[in-house]
Design a protein around this motif. Sequence first.
Motif, PDB file in Angstrom:
ATOM      1  N   HIS A 148     -14.148 -27.454  44.910  1.00  0.00           N
ATOM      2  CA  HIS A 148     -12.893 -27.984  44.384  1.00  0.00           C
ATOM      3  C   HIS A 148     -11.795 -26.920  44.477  1.00  0.00           C
ATOM      4  O   HIS A 148     -12.032 -25.747  44.223  1.00  0.00           O
ATOM      5  CB  HIS A 148     -13.074 -28.405  42.921  1.00  0.00           C
ATOM      6  CG  HIS A 148     -14.127 -29.459  42.734  1.00  0.00           C
ATOM      7  ND1 HIS A 148     -15.469 -29.162  42.633  1.00  0.00           N
ATOM      8  CD2 HIS A 148     -14.027 -30.808  42.651  1.00  0.00           C
ATOM      9  CE1 HIS A 148     -16.152 -30.288  42.479  1.00  0.00           C
ATOM     10  NE2 HIS A 148     -15.309 -31.296  42.486  1.00  0.00           N
ATOM     11  N   GLU A 194     -12.061 -35.030  34.876  1.00  0.00           N
ATOM     12  CA  GLU A 194     -12.731 -33.797  35.264  1.00  0.00           C
ATOM     13  C   GLU A 194     -11.759 -32.625  35.413  1.00  0.00           C
ATOM     14  O   GLU A 194     -12.194 -31.477  35.506  1.00  0.00           O
ATOM     15  CB  GLU A 194     -13.463 -34.009  36.593  1.00  0.00           C
ATOM     16  CG  GLU A 194     -14.589 -35.031  36.543  1.00  0.00           C
ATOM     17  CD  GLU A 194     -15.772 -34.514  35.737  1.00  0.00           C
ATOM     18  OE1 GLU A 194     -15.967 -33.287  35.712  1.00  0.00           O
ATOM     19  OE2 GLU A 194     -16.490 -35.334  35.153  1.00  0.00           O
ATOM     20  N   VAL A 209      -9.988 -34.999  42.512  1.00  0.00           N
ATOM     21  CA  VAL A 209     -10.940 -34.924  41.411  1.00  0.00           C
ATOM     22  C   VAL A 209     -10.470 -35.877  40.317  1.00  0.00           C
ATOM     23  O   VAL A 209      -9.279 -35.924  40.007  1.00  0.00           O
ATOM     24  CB  VAL A 209     -11.018 -33.478  40.871  1.00  0.00           C
ATOM     25  CG1 VAL A 209     -11.916 -33.402  39.640  1.00  0.00           C
ATOM     26  CG2 VAL A 209     -11.525 -32.539  41.964  1.00  0.00           C
ATOM     27  N   ARG A 238     -12.227 -28.469  35.050  1.00  0.00           N
ATOM     28  CA  ARG A 238     -11.962 -27.499  36.103  1.00  0.00           C
ATOM     29  C   ARG A 238     -11.051 -26.380  35.600  1.00  0.00           C
ATOM     30  O   ARG A 238     -11.251 -25.210  35.913  1.00  0.00           O
ATOM     31  CB  ARG A 238     -11.310 -28.170  37.304  1.00  0.00           C
ATOM     32  CG  ARG A 238     -12.043 -29.359  37.889  1.00  0.00           C
ATOM     33  CD  ARG A 238     -13.441 -29.042  38.310  1.00  0.00           C
ATOM     34  NE  ARG A 238     -13.559 -27.847  39.139  1.00  0.00           N
ATOM     35  CZ  ARG A 238     -14.702 -27.362  39.588  1.00  0.00           C
ATOM     36  NH1 ARG A 238     -15.830 -27.981  39.297  1.00  0.00           N
ATOM     37  NH2 ARG A 238     -14.734 -26.288  40.324  1.00  0.00           N
TER      38      ARG A 238
END
Length: 254
Positions: A23, A90, A86, A94
């Motif tokens: 990510h 979420e 994403v 992160r």
Amino acid sequence: MEGSGRELVDYVDRSLQEEEEFHFLRFEFLQRLNIAQLQLDLVRLKSNIRRSNVLSNEDKQTLHTKLRDYATAIRDYKELRNKRSVPKKEMRKRRLLLQRYFASHGLGVDDFHSHYSYFSEDVDAHAKIDPLRQALMRRLPTWFTFSQHEKAERKKEYSEGKRPKEVSAPVDRLARFLIAFTGGSFLIVPMVIMSLDPSQTKSLITVSLAVLLFILLLSFGIRVSNVETLVATATYAAVLVVFVGTSSGNTGGQ
């Protein structure tokens, strides 16, 4: 600087061990800010050239550089935005993760506020898989949906029960069986219904409902082109109409 390098290595190591996809921040604000700034620079250059009605050597170099940077910025921005995002739920996770690893840099959770994306190689692959096989891959247990090759390549994802990326042989065979069984049922069931206590009204209603259900199946259950949908529907309707005509003729003869 040494601590910073260690934190980066630890962060990447964790990503390799615990996450299949990497990510990254899209830096939406900075990307748009860069494009807007280049636009402003080009507008000013254009106005200066218009007023002076002369393109100097310095302006030529600036024009060449700015236009190239502007086109590159737009392509880069488009490329990043085309990556899978994403989910919002979420994103905070992160941000907290990055803040935990890089807190020594004086960065807080809000400093990592941005859109997060990741590369997903299975996007195009799943786009080519028909809805029936996708549904089977989602609903059936992983020991059935994962191929032997994918079980070996994605051991962590397999153990966690994640969705496979490719269609396994058992899923493909099951999908073929369901399609064949459904196709046969679409012919046999209407014919049986029309054969029992036959009447023209009953046959016409049965054919109409069967064709409608067949159209719904083609539209939402199987990935086919418009031409293939039209041909399949016309062929199926023609078969049923022939049976209706035969049944009506036999009934009239009696």
